[in-house]
Scaffold this motif. Structure first.
Motif, PDB file in Angstrom:
ATOM      1  N   ARG A  67       3.044 -18.942  17.106  1.00  0.00           N
ATOM      2  CA  ARG A  67       1.699 -18.445  16.796  1.00  0.00           C
ATOM      3  C   ARG A  67       0.882 -18.193  18.066  1.00  0.00           C
ATOM      4  NH1 ARG A  67       0.187 -18.044  11.828  1.00  0.00           N
ATOM      5  NH2 ARG A  67       1.874 -19.454  11.205  1.00  0.00           N
TER       6      ARG A  67
ATOM      7  N   THR B 111      -1.059 -14.815  18.910  1.00  0.00           N
ATOM      8  CA  THR B 111      -2.518 -14.913  19.041  1.00  0.00           C
ATOM      9  C   THR B 111      -2.978 -14.428  20.413  1.00  0.00           C
ATOM     10  OG1 THR B 111      -2.594 -16.758  17.482  1.00  0.00           O
ATOM     11  CG2 THR B 111      -4.484 -16.495  18.962  1.00  0.00           C
TER      12      THR B 111
ATOM     13  N   TYR C 184      -3.038 -10.490  18.029  1.00  0.00           N
ATOM     14  CA  TYR C 184      -2.638 -10.176  16.653  1.00  0.00           C
ATOM     15  C   TYR C 184      -2.559 -11.424  15.765  1.00  0.00           C
ATOM     16  CZ  TYR C 184      -1.394  -5.502  18.280  1.00  0.00           C
ATOM     17  OH  TYR C 184      -1.439  -4.222  18.801  1.00  0.00           O
ATOM     18  N   GLY C 185      -3.227 -12.496  16.164  1.00  0.00           N
ATOM     19  CA  GLY C 185      -3.115 -13.745  15.415  1.00  0.00           C
ATOM     20  C   GLY C 185      -3.475 -13.621  13.949  1.00  0.00           C
ATOM     21  N   GLU C 186      -4.498 -12.820  13.638  1.00  0.00           N
ATOM     22  CA  GLU C 186      -4.918 -12.674  12.233  1.00  0.00           C
ATOM     23  C   GLU C 186      -3.925 -11.870  11.407  1.00  0.00           C
ATOM     24  OE1 GLU C 186      -8.829 -11.079  12.093  1.00  0.00           O
ATOM     25  OE2 GLU C 186      -9.781 -12.871  12.968  1.00  0.00           O
ATOM     26  N   LEU C 187      -2.992 -11.212  12.066  1.00  0.00           N
ATOM     27  CA  LEU C 187      -2.001 -10.400  11.359  1.00  0.00           C
ATOM     28  C   LEU C 187      -0.637 -11.100  11.258  1.00  0.00           C
ATOM     29  CD1 LEU C 187      -2.879  -6.885  12.814  1.00  0.00           C
ATOM     30  CD2 LEU C 187      -3.668  -7.939  10.684  1.00  0.00           C
TER      31      LEU C 187
ATOM     32  N   LEU D 215       0.709 -13.505   9.019  1.00  0.00           N
ATOM     33  CA  LEU D 215       0.157 -13.862   7.716  1.00  0.00           C
ATOM     34  C   LEU D 215       0.817 -15.059   7.038  1.00  0.00           C
ATOM     35  CD1 LEU D 215      -0.119 -10.206   6.327  1.00  0.00           C
ATOM     36  CD2 LEU D 215      -1.872 -11.532   7.531  1.00  0.00           C
TER      37      LEU D 215
ATOM     38  N   ILE E 286       4.253  -9.671  12.479  1.00  0.00           N
ATOM     39  CA  ILE E 286       2.949  -9.007  12.573  1.00  0.00           C
ATOM     40  C   ILE E 286       2.963  -7.848  11.594  1.00  0.00           C
ATOM     41  CG2 ILE E 286       1.369  -7.675  14.027  1.00  0.00           C
ATOM     42  CD1 ILE E 286       2.487  -9.181  16.458  1.00  0.00           C
TER      43      ILE E 286
END
Length: 365
Positions: free
Chosen positions: A277, A281, A285-288, A290, A327
């Motif tokens: 992670r 991050t 692209y951490g929020e992607l 999922l 991602i």
């Protein structure tokens, strides 16, 4: 002593350590683990009664399936018209504290358990603990299951052409793997997702026809002799049609490798998740990303241990799980790279051997 006897012995020792006299196991995968027999309950009651003091097991099963245990353990059967209550009482007998799988059995069966006149408690993760650490025979089986998915990717890679649909490639993988003796065809998991469909982590193969430049995400399993392998690779038809996919492919690959490098006994599962992670991050692209980084693998395709941010479990030699960072960008596509991992004495072994280099998966046609 053979593997099954050792497993039953270990289960009985663990039950006694937790203060249980007996246990009733209903999960078909846990029954398989302890007996080597695969059952399909449908709507009927099957329960393996484990006597911790006697280190023995007895199956309560419907009379319509008499002989299902093939002589491995004693069977006590019941008629559909009678139901299983009397048979359960007969087999459990005298018992002070009974462990049951409350997550598996229905409330109706739970009422029968509570009518046995003994203390009833959830078995918790007693059997899950045992199943997490694989023995030599399990490891050998899982290695061959991984060989099947590796060879399936090699088989289809030179057969994919523009105009082929996700469903056609799905069935090509299934048909190829089904030629292996020991491959179980009753259950299968195959995700083939082309172009921006790949942005759905659990999408379903459909009628999309591949085009030049498409990404094709393959996430599929081989169910071999009741053990699972699970692999994800991303292919590119002709060339990489979108430079954004090349960018995130490199990030996901680095995340995959970072997580694998962290695996060894004594490390917590959450630390493996963090290793993957952090890479994603830091790349923005951490929020992607999922989902969790991985899941346990064995008799069930998803079992303990979960490789997630909140799992404090300390890894031990013999544990098996996936590492599969990803991602996903809506309207562009998704990249996930998944391997099957065995924790070894000094680090880890990777069951899946298919290349992860992007250039090795640009398909010519």
């Amino acid at each position: 002593m053979d593997a099954l006897k050792i497993r039953l012995q270990n289960a009985c020792e663990l039950l006694k350590k937790e203060g249980f006299d007996k246990a009733i196991i209903g999960d078909p995968m846990s029954i398989n683990y302890l007996t080597g027999i695969s059952i399909i309950p449908y709507e009927r009651y099957y329960g393996l009664v484990v006597d911790a003091d006697a280190c023995s097991a007895t199956m309560v099963n419907p009379s319509v399936d008499t002989g299902c245990m093939k002589g491995t353990v004693k069977e006590v059967t019941y008629l559909d018209s009678d139901g299983p209550a009397a048979a359960i009482r007969e087999v459990v007998g005298e018992c002070k504290k009974l462990a049951v799988e409350t997550k598996y059995f229905s409330m109706a069966i739970g009422e029968i358990f509570h009518g046995l006149g003994c203390e009833v408690a959830d078995i918790g993760n007693c059997i899950a603990k045992l199943r997490m650490c694989k023995d030599e025979s399990e490891i050998e089986t899982m290695q061959f299951a991984a060989k099947i998915v590796d060879e399936a990717i090699a088989y289809v890679s030179d057969k994919i052409k523009p105009g082929m649909t996700e469903k056609e490639l799905n069935m090509m993988l299934y048909s190829y793997m089904s030629t292996y003796p020991g491959f179980i065809t009753d259950e299968f998991i195959i995700l083939v997702l082309g172009a921006d469909n790949s942005a759905n982590p659990h999408g379903v193969s459909g009628d999309y026809a591949f085009k030049d430049g498409d990404i094709i995400l393959l996430d599929f399993c081989a169910y071999y002799k009741h053990y699972w392998s699970d692999i994800t690779r991303c292919l590119f038809l002709g060339h990489v049609g979108n430079p954004k996919l090349a960018e995130i492919y490199d990030i996901v690959l680095r995340a995959n490798l970072a997580a694998i490098a962290k695996v060894k006994p004594g490390v917590k599962a959450c630390e493996i998740d963090k290793a993957a992670r952090d890479v994603i991050t830091e790349a923005g692209y951490g929020e992607l990303f999922l989902h969790r980084t991985g899941h346990g693998l064995g008799l069930s395709v998803h079992e303990e241990p979960n490789i997630s941010s909140d799992n404090q479990l300390v890894l031990e030699e013999g544990m098996t799980f996936t590492i599969e960072p990803g991602i996903y960008i809506e309207g562009v596509g998704g990249v996930r790279i998944e391997d099957d991992i065995l924790v070894t004495k000094d680090g880890c072994h990777i069951f899946t051997t298919t290349s992860k280099k992007m250039e090795d998966h640009i398909l010519k046609y």
